[in-house]
Design a protein around this motif. Structure first.
Motif, mmCIF file in Angstrom:
data_model
loop_
_atom_site.group_PDB
_atom_site.id
_atom_site.type_symbol
_atom_site.label_atom_id
_atom_site.label_comp_id
_atom_site.label_asym_id
_atom_site.label_seq_id
_atom_site.Cartn_x
_atom_site.Cartn_y
_atom_site.Cartn_z
ATOM 1 N N GLY A 75 0.775 -1.241 0.000
ATOM 2 C CA GLY A 75 0.000 0.000 0.000
ATOM 3 C C GLY A 75 0.801 1.282 0.000
ATOM 4 N N GLY A 76 2.116 1.204 0.187
ATOM 5 C CA GLY A 76 2.945 2.405 0.232
ATOM 6 C C GLY A 76 2.951 3.153 -1.084
ATOM 7 N N SER A 77 3.287 4.437 -1.028
ATOM 8 C CA SER A 77 3.301 5.268 -2.239
ATOM 9 C C SER A 77 4.206 4.685 -3.310
ATOM 10 C CB SER A 77 3.760 6.687 -1.876
ATOM 11 O OG SER A 77 3.898 7.469 -3.036
ATOM 12 N N ALA A 78 5.434 4.355 -2.927
ATOM 13 C CA ALA A 78 6.378 3.796 -3.894
ATOM 14 C C ALA A 78 6.004 2.366 -4.255
ATOM 15 C CB ALA A 78 7.795 3.841 -3.317
ATOM 16 N N MET A 79 5.656 1.568 -3.243
ATOM 17 C CA MET A 79 5.401 0.141 -3.469
ATOM 18 C C MET A 79 4.208 -0.087 -4.389
ATOM 19 S SD MET A 79 7.551 -2.000 -1.884
ATOM 20 C CE MET A 79 6.744 -3.432 -1.135
ATOM 21 N N HIS A 80 3.115 0.633 -4.181
ATOM 22 C CA HIS A 80 1.952 0.361 -5.027
ATOM 23 C C HIS A 80 2.201 0.808 -6.460
ATOM 24 C CE1 HIS A 80 0.342 4.546 -4.994
ATOM 25 N NE2 HIS A 80 -0.475 4.128 -5.938
ATOM 26 N N LEU B 133 12.965 -18.098 -0.480
ATOM 27 C CA LEU B 133 12.585 -17.307 -1.653
ATOM 28 C C LEU B 133 13.519 -16.116 -1.836
ATOM 29 C CD1 LEU B 133 8.677 -17.230 -1.290
ATOM 30 C CD2 LEU B 133 10.112 -18.913 -2.459
ATOM 31 N N LYS B 134 13.592 -15.621 -3.055
ATOM 32 C CA LYS B 134 14.404 -14.447 -3.346
ATOM 33 C C LYS B 134 13.656 -13.211 -2.849
ATOM 34 C CE LYS B 134 17.794 -12.039 -5.022
ATOM 35 N NZ LYS B 134 19.076 -12.003 -4.329
ATOM 36 N N ILE B 135 14.267 -12.491 -1.902
ATOM 37 C CA ILE B 135 13.644 -11.307 -1.302
ATOM 38 C C ILE B 135 14.417 -10.060 -1.726
ATOM 39 C CG2 ILE B 135 12.990 -10.177 0.863
ATOM 40 C CD1 ILE B 135 13.013 -13.038 2.120
ATOM 41 N N TYR B 136 13.714 -9.112 -2.308
ATOM 42 C CA TYR B 136 14.324 -7.872 -2.782
ATOM 43 C C TYR B 136 13.807 -6.684 -1.968
ATOM 44 C CZ TYR B 136 15.340 -10.377 -7.204
ATOM 45 O OH TYR B 136 15.778 -11.264 -8.158
ATOM 46 N N SER B 137 14.664 -5.701 -1.749
ATOM 47 C CA SER B 137 14.172 -4.397 -1.340
ATOM 48 C C SER B 137 13.658 -3.693 -2.599
ATOM 49 C CB SER B 137 15.297 -3.571 -0.700
ATOM 50 O OG SER B 137 16.292 -3.259 -1.668
ATOM 51 N N TYR B 138 12.926 -2.616 -2.407
ATOM 52 C CA TYR B 138 12.405 -1.833 -3.540
ATOM 53 C C TYR B 138 13.525 -1.416 -4.508
ATOM 54 C CZ TYR B 138 9.904 2.151 -5.718
ATOM 55 O OH TYR B 138 9.342 3.030 -6.588
ATOM 56 N N PRO B 139 14.623 -0.793 -4.024
ATOM 57 C CA PRO B 139 15.674 -0.394 -4.965
ATOM 58 C C PRO B 139 16.421 -1.580 -5.584
ATOM 59 C CG PRO B 139 16.343 0.074 -2.723
ATOM 60 C CD PRO B 139 14.895 -0.290 -2.673
ATOM 61 N N GLU C 53 18.202 8.896 -0.568
ATOM 62 C CA GLU C 53 19.271 8.459 0.329
ATOM 63 C C GLU C 53 18.748 7.732 1.560
ATOM 64 O OE1 GLU C 53 18.703 12.921 1.397
ATOM 65 O OE2 GLU C 53 18.426 11.581 -0.322
ATOM 66 N N TYR C 54 17.426 7.547 1.645
ATOM 67 C CA TYR C 54 16.877 6.847 2.813
ATOM 68 C C TYR C 54 17.113 5.336 2.677
ATOM 69 C CZ TYR C 54 13.989 6.446 6.977
ATOM 70 O OH TYR C 54 13.563 6.220 8.257
ATOM 71 N N LEU C 55 16.865 4.595 3.761
ATOM 72 C CA LEU C 55 17.183 3.165 3.818
ATOM 73 C C LEU C 55 16.348 2.344 2.835
ATOM 74 C CD1 LEU C 55 17.450 2.753 7.695
ATOM 75 C CD2 LEU C 55 19.245 3.308 6.054
ATOM 76 N N SER C 56 16.927 1.219 2.390
ATOM 77 C CA SER C 56 16.294 0.387 1.369
ATOM 78 C C SER C 56 15.149 -0.458 1.900
ATOM 79 C CB SER C 56 17.339 -0.527 0.717
ATOM 80 O OG SER C 56 18.297 0.242 0.031
ATOM 81 N N SER C 57 15.331 -1.089 3.060
ATOM 82 C CA SER C 57 14.296 -1.950 3.632
ATOM 83 C C SER C 57 14.644 -2.225 5.091
ATOM 84 C CB SER C 57 14.190 -3.267 2.860
ATOM 85 O OG SER C 57 15.180 -4.187 3.281
ATOM 86 N N PRO C 58 13.725 -2.835 5.850
ATOM 87 C CA PRO C 58 14.051 -3.174 7.238
ATOM 88 C C PRO C 58 15.238 -4.141 7.347
ATOM 89 C CG PRO C 58 11.685 -3.315 6.864
ATOM 90 C CD PRO C 58 12.319 -3.138 5.526
ATOM 91 N N MET C 59 15.463 -4.917 6.293
ATOM 92 C CA MET C 59 16.584 -5.868 6.289
ATOM 93 C C MET C 59 17.858 -5.285 5.690
ATOM 94 S SD MET C 59 14.536 -9.231 4.986
ATOM 95 C CE MET C 59 16.064 -10.046 4.532
ATOM 96 N N ASP C 60 17.697 -4.279 4.842
ATOM 97 C CA ASP C 60 18.821 -3.699 4.106
ATOM 98 C C ASP C 60 18.955 -2.229 4.493
ATOM 99 O OD1 ASP C 60 20.701 -2.766 2.317
ATOM 100 O OD2 ASP C 60 19.835 -3.772 0.580
ATOM 101 N N ARG C 61 19.952 -1.932 5.316
ATOM 102 C CA ARG C 61 20.102 -0.578 5.863
ATOM 103 C C ARG C 61 20.903 0.346 4.950
ATOM 104 N NH1 ARG C 61 16.596 0.227 9.796
ATOM 105 N NH2 ARG C 61 17.973 1.617 10.956
ATOM 106 N N ARG C 62 21.181 -0.077 3.737
ATOM 107 C CA ARG C 62 21.895 0.797 2.804
ATOM 108 C C ARG C 62 20.941 1.835 2.205
ATOM 109 N NH1 ARG C 62 24.195 -3.521 -1.343
ATOM 110 N NH2 ARG C 62 22.136 -4.384 -0.860
ATOM 111 N N PRO C 63 21.436 3.045 1.967
ATOM 112 C CA PRO C 63 20.606 4.029 1.261
ATOM 113 C C PRO C 63 20.209 3.516 -0.121
ATOM 114 C CG PRO C 63 22.466 5.111 2.303
ATOM 115 C CD PRO C 63 22.703 3.637 2.435
ATOM 116 N N LYS C 64 19.006 3.847 -0.545
ATOM 117 C CA LYS C 64 18.488 3.343 -1.818
ATOM 118 C C LYS C 64 19.414 3.656 -2.986
ATOM 119 C CE LYS C 64 13.513 3.722 -0.696
ATOM 120 N NZ LYS C 64 13.504 4.600 0.499
ATOM 121 N N PHE C 65 19.938 4.894 -3.009
ATOM 122 C CA PHE C 65 20.707 5.278 -4.204
ATOM 123 C C PHE C 65 22.072 4.596 -4.300
ATOM 124 C CE2 PHE C 65 22.680 9.650 -2.705
ATOM 125 C CZ PHE C 65 23.157 9.058 -1.547
#
Length: 452
Positions: free
Chosen positions: A9-14, A87-93, A162-174
């Motif tokens: 439901g998130g802005s980016a995710m949907h 399963l293969k789990i991806y962050s949004y970026p 530059e915000y974090l990628s996911s709860p599992m991936d603390r790297r900035p998206k970019f």
């Protein structure tokens, strides 16, 4: 390809879900809360979950990709089940990179201006019927979704958050996009809940530059000293192109941009937006659009959603709303409106709404941010401070931070509304800056007051 979104439901995710659906993927998703406009847009495409909540039994081995949103927690039942099944789990970026690794990736980074610059680039491409993939953080006029993915397009334009990628991936998206062409518009400390010091925040941009592919291009704002420092310090094999604010004039409320063909009226205004325009021009030229074609297209660009968006205008009154909330954005936006309407009284209202802006330590960064305003107003909700589990911010702390004796401060939404609607707005420009809505302010009602 079957994909499942945890927190669809998130802005980016949907928007990514819609893009994959449009590409022909089989898409499913879950969330514990879905608000408008995400809800209606997902429902229209048949992607709205039948019920809210997390359901581990939705996760099975037929799913080829699980995409994890920031809203999901590390103990999410669906996430735990996906991990259990391997399963293969991806962050949004990560997933966006996977979709674009064979394309030329154009990534727009910076503490401010990145949505506007990305929007300008896409406007120019759309104007000239040049098809590109994209991801942008605002809904654009002429574009159905904020994400568009194809198999065939050569370029993808990505807004580099530059915000974090996911709860599992603390790297900035970019850091995950590995740009072929990158831009940095400015560096001003933000997201202090993630980057506890200015130095730590700046370091993320240094890493971003190192992520540019060998032989790639860095376009950077030479009017920002910190950007210049990190750009010039970079030693990886890339080409560096600097840009600066072009010459312009303002006459009778119209901004005229100096071009090789003479002065050209444009719809956007403010030094910061002209600076953004110069960065967008360099990017477009490196994507194959010549200078004359860029100017032809950019003349009709009206701005990104919620970025100096005009609410209403009458003979001697005008009102704008803007997403500005960080100190640098607030300062630039306030100056822009005053420059555009120098003869009018500028009433600038700022809602302190984000984690950083409500932090007592960070407040001092706002000193001088509202100096261009004739009337400066700050609104914040003590409830928002409690929700974010921050120390209480006092009236005195805010007054001291902005260093302005005539600052008007409200903590009650109804009192702020009464103040606003009780003002004489003749010969004025009203600027409402917030990533929220001032505790429920009706912007349509503001428009009616301006138009009356």
């Amino acid at each position: 390809m079957r994909t499942h979104f945890i927190a669809i439901g998130g802005s980016a995710m949907h928007n990514l879900a819609l893009a994959l659906h449009n590409k022909g993927y089989e898409v499913s998703g879950s969330d514990d809360a879905i608000f408008e406009p995400s809800r209606s847009r997902l429902e229209k495409k048949g992607l709205l979950p039948a019920e809210l909540g997390w359901f581990a039994d939705k996760i099975d081995t037929d799913i080829e990709a699980v995409i994890l949103g920031m809203h999901a927690k590390a103990d999410n039942p669906e996430l735990l089940r996906a991990q259990e099944l391997g399963l293969k789990i991806y962050s949004y970026p990560e997933f966006l990179y996977e979709q674009s690794k064979h394309k030329t990736r154009v990534v727009i980074g910076g503490s401010h201006g990145k949505t506007t610059i990305t929007s300008m680039i896409l406007h120019v491409m759309h104007f000239h019927n040049i098809e590109v993939d994209y991801m942008v953080g605002a809904q654009l006029e002429g574009f159905d979704t904020m994400v568009h993915l194809t198999e065939d397009n050569d370029f993808i334009v990505l807004e580099g958050d530059e915000y974090l990628s996911s709860p599992m991936d603390r790297r900035p998206k970019f850091h995950l996009y590995q740009p072929n062409i990158a831009l940095i518009s400015g560096i001003a400390w933000d997201h202090i809940n993630v980057f506890p010091s200015y130095e730590n925040y700046v370091e993320q941009f240094e890493i971003f530059i190192k992520c540019i592919t060998n032989g790639g291009i860095l376009v950077y704002n030479e009017e920002d000293p910190e950007v210049v420092r990190v750009a010039e310090a970079a030693t990886n094999p890339i080409r560096k192109l600097a840009y600066r604010t072009p010459k312009y004039t303002v006459k009778n409320g119209i901004t005229l941009l100096e071009t090789p063909e003479g002065a050209m009226p444009i719809a956007v205004f403010g030094a910061h937006n002209l600076n953004n325009l110069a960065g967008a021009k360099w990017i477009c030229q490196n994507m194959g659009v010549d200078e004359a074609d860029f100017y032809e297209a950019i003349a009709s660009f009206k701005g990104a959603s919620k970025r100096l968006e005009k609410i209403a205008e009458s003979t001697n009154k005008v009102a704008y709303k803007d997403f500005a909330h960080s100190p640098s954005k607030v300062s630039a936006t306030t100056k822009a409106v005053k420059e555009q309407y120098p003869e009018r009284k500028l009433i600038a209202c700022l809602e302190l709404h984000t984690y950083s802006s409500l932090n007592a330590e960070f407040l001092k960064e706002y000193e001088g941010a509202l100096d261009a305003a004739d009337v400066a107003v700050v609104f914040y909700s003590p409830d928002a401070v409690k929700i974010k589990q921050l120390e209480e911010v006092s009236y005195e702390q805010i007054a001291k931070a902005f260093h302005r004796e005539d600052l008007v401060i409200f903590t009650n939404a109804e009192a702020f509304r009464n103040y606003l609607f009780g003002m004489d707005l003749d010969n004025s420009a009203l600027l409402l800056m917030s990533s929220g809505n001032y505790g429920g302010l009706d912007f349509a009602e503001v428009g009616e007051k301006i138009s009356s």
